[in-house]
Write an enzyme that holds these catalytic residues in place. Structure first.
Site, PDB file in Angstrom:
ATOM      1  N   HIS A 184       6.125  -7.024   6.430  1.00 25.33           N
ATOM      2  CA  HIS A 184       5.826  -8.041   7.441  1.00 25.33           C
ATOM      3  C   HIS A 184       6.079  -9.444   6.899  1.00 25.33           C
ATOM      4  CE1 HIS A 184       2.064  -6.496   5.486  1.00 25.33           C
ATOM      5  NE2 HIS A 184       2.067  -7.739   5.042  1.00 25.33           N
ATOM      6  N   ASP A 284       5.362  -3.791  -1.056  1.00 22.50           N
ATOM      7  CA  ASP A 284       4.037  -3.764  -0.436  1.00 22.50           C
ATOM      8  C   ASP A 284       4.017  -2.923   0.837  1.00 22.50           C
ATOM      9  OD1 ASP A 284       1.342  -4.998  -0.233  1.00 22.50           O
ATOM     10  OD2 ASP A 284       2.158  -5.807   1.618  1.00 22.50           O
ATOM     11  N   GLU A 326       3.656   0.708  -3.109  1.00 24.75           N
ATOM     12  CA  GLU A 326       2.240   0.510  -2.807  1.00 24.75           C
ATOM     13  C   GLU A 326       1.977   1.264  -1.506  1.00 24.75           C
ATOM     14  OE1 GLU A 326      -1.421  -1.313  -1.144  1.00 24.75           O
ATOM     15  OE2 GLU A 326       0.534  -1.752  -0.317  1.00 24.75           O
TER      16      GLU A 326
HETATM   17  C1  GLC Z   1      -4.815   0.092   3.673  1.00 20.08           C
HETATM   18  C2  GLC Z   1      -3.365   0.120   3.435  1.00 20.08           C
HETATM   19  C3  GLC Z   1      -3.027  -0.478   2.119  1.00 20.08           C
HETATM   20  C4  GLC Z   1      -3.702  -1.814   1.953  1.00 20.08           C
HETATM   21  C5  GLC Z   1      -5.135  -1.739   2.228  1.00 20.08           C
HETATM   22  C6  GLC Z   1      -5.742  -3.103   2.192  1.00 20.08           C
HETATM   23  O1  GLC Z   1      -5.426   0.962   2.798  1.00 20.08           O
HETATM   24  O2  GLC Z   1      -2.885   1.439   3.466  1.00 20.08           O
HETATM   25  O3  GLC Z   1      -1.658  -0.638   2.040  1.00 20.08           O
HETATM   26  O4  GLC Z   1      -3.605  -2.239   0.648  1.00 20.08           O
HETATM   27  O5  GLC Z   1      -5.336  -1.192   3.483  1.00 20.08           O
HETATM   28  O6  GLC Z   1      -7.102  -2.979   2.355  1.00 20.08           O
HETATM   29  C1  GLC Z   2      -1.028  -4.546   0.686  1.00 25.77           C
HETATM   30  C2  GLC Z   2      -1.793  -5.506  -0.193  1.00 25.77           C
HETATM   31  C3  GLC Z   2      -2.997  -5.980   0.544  1.00 25.77           C
HETATM   32  C4  GLC Z   2      -2.574  -6.597   1.838  1.00 25.77           C
HETATM   33  C5  GLC Z   2      -1.722  -5.639   2.652  1.00 25.77           C
HETATM   34  C6  GLC Z   2      -1.062  -6.334   3.783  1.00 25.77           C
HETATM   35  O1  GLC Z   2      -1.731  -3.399   0.909  1.00 25.77           O
HETATM   36  O2  GLC Z   2      -2.136  -4.893  -1.395  1.00 25.77           O
HETATM   37  O3  GLC Z   2      -3.718  -6.883  -0.226  1.00 25.77           O
HETATM   38  O4  GLC Z   2      -3.684  -6.956   2.577  1.00 25.77           O
HETATM   39  O5  GLC Z   2      -0.688  -5.117   1.891  1.00 25.77           O
HETATM   40  O6  GLC Z   2      -0.036  -7.166   3.301  1.00 25.77           O
END
Ligand code: GLC
Ligand code: GLC
Length: 650
Positions: A184, A284, A326
């Site tokens: 995003h 991410d 991630e």
């Molecule tokens: C969810 C998402 C992860 C993100 C997290 C943030 O678990 O799958 O990508 O880091 O939310 O709280």
């Molecule tokens: C990933 C990051 C998290 C963030 C999310 C949305 O999960 O680790 O901190 O909020 O992505 O970008």
């Protein structure tokens, strides 16, 4: 197989390459493109083959790869060649990682230089600097809402500062990890601004709709990531008079990878950062890359195709660069981000081991290893040339992503057990001394996650407050035990800044209007360097934790069996408090190391006969590589101290 279509297309593309690109020495680029083109073509075709402009888009893709190759600094091209030769280099037990916020850790990129010594003292050689790209003030989700993917936020410094820092790190043999937020953009990104002004081309970079018809269909099956603060997955944009998909916060607009232009832009950005010194790029939220009506819009097959394609393209231009996935999703889904139906990793080489992380916290709470053993046993073996990031804490919450069947098979009810975990770590459970904070509470589903610093979750805050020496000792032992688990399991241990000195929760976020609603800020403090200085004062909490972890990391580096070559066997014993696994290798000293951890508060005994099948204890004594002590095995049992662990050389 020789594939005519793809071959003739490649000829066309090469002939049509920008003449400026053509005069460079492209030998290695051509070799790699030739080797990868068939796959690149078929993946691109699977994703975008039904478009009339398919060939034009493919030309553009190769153009981006070639241009970024040309701008790749010669030093990095040399490093690419070396890494291609030594292609398992990142599986080494010598790697140890650390994640930090540049500002909270060192004020700025320039401030980082002085603070690298601290990391080296601890034994760190891979540093993830959390997002540093330009984003709106306040509404940036800790840097994960990016306004300009090629500009460093003024508050951290400049691109030149980053180049200087990455050179300093290279001279110290430290690897640099940078984020690319692929899923995003911020709603203030240039593309979003153009979309808001009605530009159709840029509206197609996102998922935008004039009415609720399609959004409502999506909502039927899409879960909410931030149910408290950003309910729903769409946001009405007044300027544009359209709904836009915003899975995370309402200011984070999801990119539409059904549009090949988006893919090409993001690849260009990944390569840009590879050319600015990122040894590893953290991608991410990769589970979210493809949205489909009627599905959860996570872990879709196309999301995997996108990652494979990104990897193959990166392999052509900057093959020394690794990807971290991630993907904090269900255990059986996470492992797929290395790739499926393959021998070697073909998507991301590295993935966050969120499963192991959550299971470790479960073992600490229950003081038992039933779910830990079962959860790990039921995971498929990962691919070769793939490795985990093993972590205890990170900047995000702890999600309770266990497999429900595993929970049941361990004798618990899934919902009640997750509830217990949240209660335990927020201190609501009788006898718990943890001081975490709930996160992402969803009244509709009953789900919740956990925020809090490692030390606070391990009870250190309470223990210090009560000045209870025994409790302080217990929490320090917990912190060390957890680090011993990530240092020995197989994969790169990733420490979180502040944890090696017992940093407690930081409640100042509650006074910040942009942060108070997001409890993850409780564990994103400014590092207290006065506290860090106490690591040199014997007997202090900081000293006890720091020196133990420092020693552990140094020992890890000397144990070749701790390299990650799918060389681990987990043993279940009759003692429900113990976690026991063997690490082995055919190379070097200490070729077999037995790791035993006791998650209970009392000493536990291991009956060595239970391990007899593997004939582990041929001798009457064994050496614990961590402490250096010799332990007698004569009696046929080993005693493991409360919250203790052994790394036994066999
Ligand atoms: C969810 C998402 C992860 C993100 C997290 C943030 O678990 O799958 O990508 O880091 O939310 O709280
Ligand atoms: C990933 C990051 C998290 C963030 C999310 C949305 O999960 O680790 O901190 O909020 O992505 O970008």
């Amino acid at each position: 197989m020789y594939e005519q279509v793809s071959h003739s297309l490649l000829n066309d593309i090469l002939i049509g390459l920008d003449p400026k690109v053509g005069c460079e020495d492209l030998k290695h680029f051509y070799i790699r493109l030739g080797a990868n083109f068939y796959t690149i073509h078929s993946l691109f075709h699977q994703l975008y083959g039904d478009r009339r402009d398919f060939r034009v888009q493919l030309h553009k893709l190769v153009d981006v790869m070639a241009k970024q190759y040309v701008s790749r600094p010669p030093e990095f091209r040399q490093r690419d060649l070396a890494r291609e030769k030594d292609h398992d280099w990142f599986l080494s037990q010598k790697l140890v990682g650390y994640a930090l916020y540049c500002q909270e850790y060192a004020q700025s990129l320039n401030g980082m230089h002085d603070k690298l010594d601290y990391l080296q003292e601890l034994g760190i050689n891979l540093v993830h600097i959390m997002p540093i790209l330009d984003g709106p003030k306040g509404r940036n989700d800790g840097g994960y809402a990016v306004r300009d993917f090629r500009k460093i936020d003024d508050k951290y410094g400049t691109l030149a500062d980053l180049d200087t820092l990455s050179a300093d790190m290279r001279s110290r043999d430290m690897l640099l990890v940078l984020d690319v937020v692929v899923n995003h953009t911020s709603d203030e990104h240039e593309w979003a601004i153009k979309a808001k002004k009605g530009n159709k081309k840029y509206q197609d970079y996102y998922y935008t709709y004039s009415d609720r018809k399609i959004p409502d269909l999506f909502e039927e099956t899409m879960p909410e990531v931030f149910p408290e603060t950003a309910p729903g997955n769409f946001t009405w944009n007044e300027d544009m008079q359209r709904w836009v998909m915003t899975v995370f916060n309402n200011f984070q607009w999801d990119l539409n990878y059904k549009n090949p232009a988006v893919f090409i832009e993001m690849l260009d950005i990944i390569l840009f950062w590879a050319n600015h010194g990122a040894d590893v790029v953290r991608l991410d939220a990769v589970a979210f890359l493809w949205k489909k009506i009627g599905s959860a819009s996570q872990n879709e097959r196309e999301a995997h195709l996108i990652l494979q394609l990104m990897k193959d393209c990166c392999q052509v231009t900057a093959p020394g660069t690794l990807f971290i996935a991630e993907a904090i999703v269900a255990p059986l889904e996470i492992i797929k981000y290395f790739g499926e139906d393959a021998v070697n990793a073909k998507e991301c080489e590295i993935a966050y081991n969120a499963t192991y992380m959550a299971l470790l916290w479960e073992a600490v709470a229950t003081k038992k290893t039933l779910l830990l053993n079962r959860g790990l046993r039921n995971l498929p073996t990962k691919l070769d040339r793939a490795t985990w990031l093993n972590y205890v804490r990170c900047h995000d919450d702890i999600g309770l992503g266990f497999d429900d069947n595993d929970i049941r098979a361990s004798g618990y009810d899934p919902q009640a057990h997750r509830r217990f975990m949240v209660d335990y770590y927020t201190g609501a459970y009788p006898g718990s001394t943890a001081t975490g904070v709930a996160f992402g509470v969803n009244p509709k589903t009953g789900d919740a996650r956990i925020s809090g610093s490692l030390a606070s979750l391990a009870g250190l805050e309470t223990a210090l407050l009560q000045n209870d020496e025994h409790a302080i000792d217990t929490s320090i032992r917990t912190i060390i035990l957890l680090h011993s688990m990530i240092a020995s399991f197989g994969g790169i241990p990733l420490l979180y800044y502040g944890d090696a000195i017992g940093t407690l929760n930081d409640n100042t976020y509650l006074d910040d209007e942009n942060k108070h609603h997001d409890s993850r800020w409780v564990h994103r403090p400014t590092l207290d360097w006065n506290k860090a200085a106490r690591r040199h004062e014997p007997g202090t909490v900081e000293n006890r934790i720091f020196t133990a972890i420092q020693k552990m990391l140094a020992v890890r580096k000397q144990i070749p069996a701790f390299a990650d070559l799918n060389n681990r066997e987990i043993f279940e014993t009759n003692n429900p408090h113990l976690f026991t696994f063997l690490r082995f290798t055919s190379r070097g000293i200490h070729s077999r190391v037995l790791v035993i951890a006791n998650f209970d508060l009392s000493p536990q005994h291991l009956n060595l006969k239970e391990l007899e099948a593997v004939n582990l204890f041929e001798h009457r004594e064994t050496k614990d590589l961590y402490s250096g002590n010799t332990l007698s095995t004569k009696s046929g049992t080993l005693e493991i101290p409360p919250l203790g662990f052994y790394w036994l050389a066999l």
